[in-house]
Design an enzyme around this catalytic site. Structure first.
Site, short mmCIF file in Angstrom:
data_model
loop_
_atom_site.label_atom_id
_atom_site.label_comp_id
_atom_site.label_asym_id
_atom_site.label_seq_id
_atom_site.Cartn_x
_atom_site.Cartn_y
_atom_site.Cartn_z
N HIS A 127 0.82 -1.23 0.00
CA HIS A 127 0.00 0.00 0.00
C HIS A 127 0.85 1.28 0.00
O HIS A 127 0.32 2.37 -0.21
CB HIS A 127 -0.91 0.05 1.23
CG HIS A 127 -1.95 -1.03 1.26
ND1 HIS A 127 -2.82 -1.24 0.22
CD2 HIS A 127 -2.26 -1.94 2.21
CE1 HIS A 127 -3.63 -2.26 0.53
NE2 HIS A 127 -3.29 -2.71 1.72
N ASP A 164 -2.94 -10.69 -2.07
CA ASP A 164 -3.46 -10.17 -0.81
C ASP A 164 -4.92 -9.74 -1.03
O ASP A 164 -5.29 -9.34 -2.13
CB ASP A 164 -2.62 -8.97 -0.37
CG ASP A 164 -3.02 -8.45 1.00
OD1 ASP A 164 -2.43 -8.89 2.00
OD2 ASP A 164 -3.93 -7.60 1.08
N HIS A 166 -6.42 -7.16 -0.14
CA HIS A 166 -6.55 -5.73 -0.44
C HIS A 166 -5.80 -5.40 -1.72
O HIS A 166 -4.74 -5.98 -1.99
CB HIS A 166 -5.97 -4.90 0.70
CG HIS A 166 -6.61 -5.16 2.04
ND1 HIS A 166 -6.14 -6.13 2.90
CD2 HIS A 166 -7.68 -4.59 2.65
CE1 HIS A 166 -6.90 -6.14 4.00
NE2 HIS A 166 -7.84 -5.23 3.87
N ASP A 253 -5.01 -12.71 4.15
CA ASP A 253 -6.27 -12.11 4.61
C ASP A 253 -7.43 -12.42 3.66
O ASP A 253 -8.55 -12.02 3.92
CB ASP A 253 -6.12 -10.59 4.81
CG ASP A 253 -5.31 -9.91 3.73
OD1 ASP A 253 -4.99 -10.55 2.71
OD2 ASP A 253 -5.00 -8.71 3.91
ZN LIG Z 1 -4.30 -7.16 2.93
#
Ligand SMILES: [Zn+2]
Length: 349
Positions: A127, A164, A166, A253
């Site tokens: 990120h 991931d 996200h 996740d």
């Molecule tokens: Zn994540």
């Protein structure tokens, strides 16, 4: 040849805040599962403590003033840094060691010293943007490694797969207008999850148009959807792009028991992806693959999935766990339409 397990004790000294889900316990769980399975004593696994990344290489991805600010904050003992990110006195060093671990891992693969690697690091990186710590990330480890491969080695094309839960916004942005890096993200739809980006119409720009692919999954999507994504998008696109090196942002996740997300993967779904990614690397990139830990907030899942990834990379038998989950029909149907759109829009498919 060996599989490098890149790990440093300082990775567990970085703490965002007490009780924060991105906790040192995540790595402790991973390391204790790996140790309990005997892999730290296996000759196929080489435990490697990395050195810090050279600042000159980190500055290719992040602003100097931003990094100086992070260093100063860490040196003063830490505190709140951005809205969702705090630092302590170890954060700056841990971030540089994580990025350095990625550089060392890809160097060793390129030199033939190791077959592949798992960078089991904190803080995560995908990120982090040019001048912004974001989503528990400070330095974009996978992006630093990709840039290093392009600048310091005879590498023309790097494929980054990010599974991931996200969207890897920082990684995508780092190479959005470049065709030297193909970014393929598989994540929960940004309308329902942080960071709210990574939609199928984000395909890159300029020379990079077509070199960003976003598989934004419906909440509840699991093993069936990801299997389809590999068969219909990832495996055809790796053949078309023919990368010299594959980097993977792994995040656990997407497991159905993760407390922060709503995806439906199981440990065998992750094992399926790991096995197919390794096979993609063998078929198109001389086996060159390095994986970087991003998220994953259920501690037991962190242990099981980290062990399985290392087993796959090292070529030892992969432990199977009993955690079944069936995705909803609505998620499967949504994925079919999503894949159709991606195939229609992508010049590489
Ligand atoms: Zn994540």
């Amino acid at each position: 040849m060996v599989t490098d397990l890149v790990y440093h004790d300082i990775f567990v000294e970085h703490v965002i805040s007490p009780g924060h889900p991105e906790s040192p316990e995540r790595l402790r769980s991973a390391m204790s599962s790996i140790a309990a399975a005997g892999l730290l004593d296996d000759q196929k696994v080489n435990l490697l403590a990395p050195k810090k990344a050279p600042l000159s290489e980190v500055y290719l991805l992040h602003g100097k003033a931003y990094l100086e600010g992070l260093r100063a904050k860490s040196e003063r003992g830490g505190g709140i840094y951005t809205m969702d990110t705090s630092v302590n006195s170890y954060t700056y060093d841990a971030a540089l060691l994580a990025a350095g671990g990625g550089i060392e891992a890809v160097d060793r693969v390129m030199q033939g010293d190791s077959e592949n690697a798992f960078v089991l690091c904190r803080p995560p990186g995908h990120h982090a943007e040019y001048e912004k710590a974001f989503g528990f990330c400070f330095i974009n480890n996978v992006a630093v490694a990709a840039k290093h491969l392009l600048e310091k080695h005879d590498v023309e094309r790097v494929m980054i797969v990010d599974y991931d839960a996200h969207h890897g916004n920082g990684t995508q942005r780092s190479f959005y207008s470049s065709k030297d890096v193909l970014y393929v993200g598989l994540h929960q739809d940004g309308r329902t999850l942080f960071p709210g980006s990574g939609f199928p119409n984000e395909i890159g720009e300029g020379e990079g148009e077509g070199y960003t692919v976003n598989l934004a999954m419906y909440p509840g999507a699991g093993d069936t959807s990801y299997d389809q994504a590999f068969s219909q998008v990832l495996e055809p696109i790796v053949e078309s792009y023919n990368p010299d090196f594959i980097l993977v942002s792994v995040g656990y996740d997407g497991h159905f028991r993760d407390p922060l997300t709503s995806l439906g993967l199981t440990t065998s779904g992750f094992a399926m992806m790991n096995s197919r990614l390794k096979q993609m690397a063998i078929s198109y990139a001389d086996g060159r693959v390095v994986c970087f830990l991003e998220g994953g907030y259920n501690l037991e899942v962190m242990g099981m999935c980290s062990l399985n990834l290392l087993q796959e990379l090292a070529g030892v038998s992969v432990t199977s766990f009993d955690d079944e989950n069936k995705e909803s029909d609505i998620a499967s149907q949504y994925t079919e339409k999503l894949i159709e759109k991606i195939i229609t829009d992508s010049p590489l498919l």
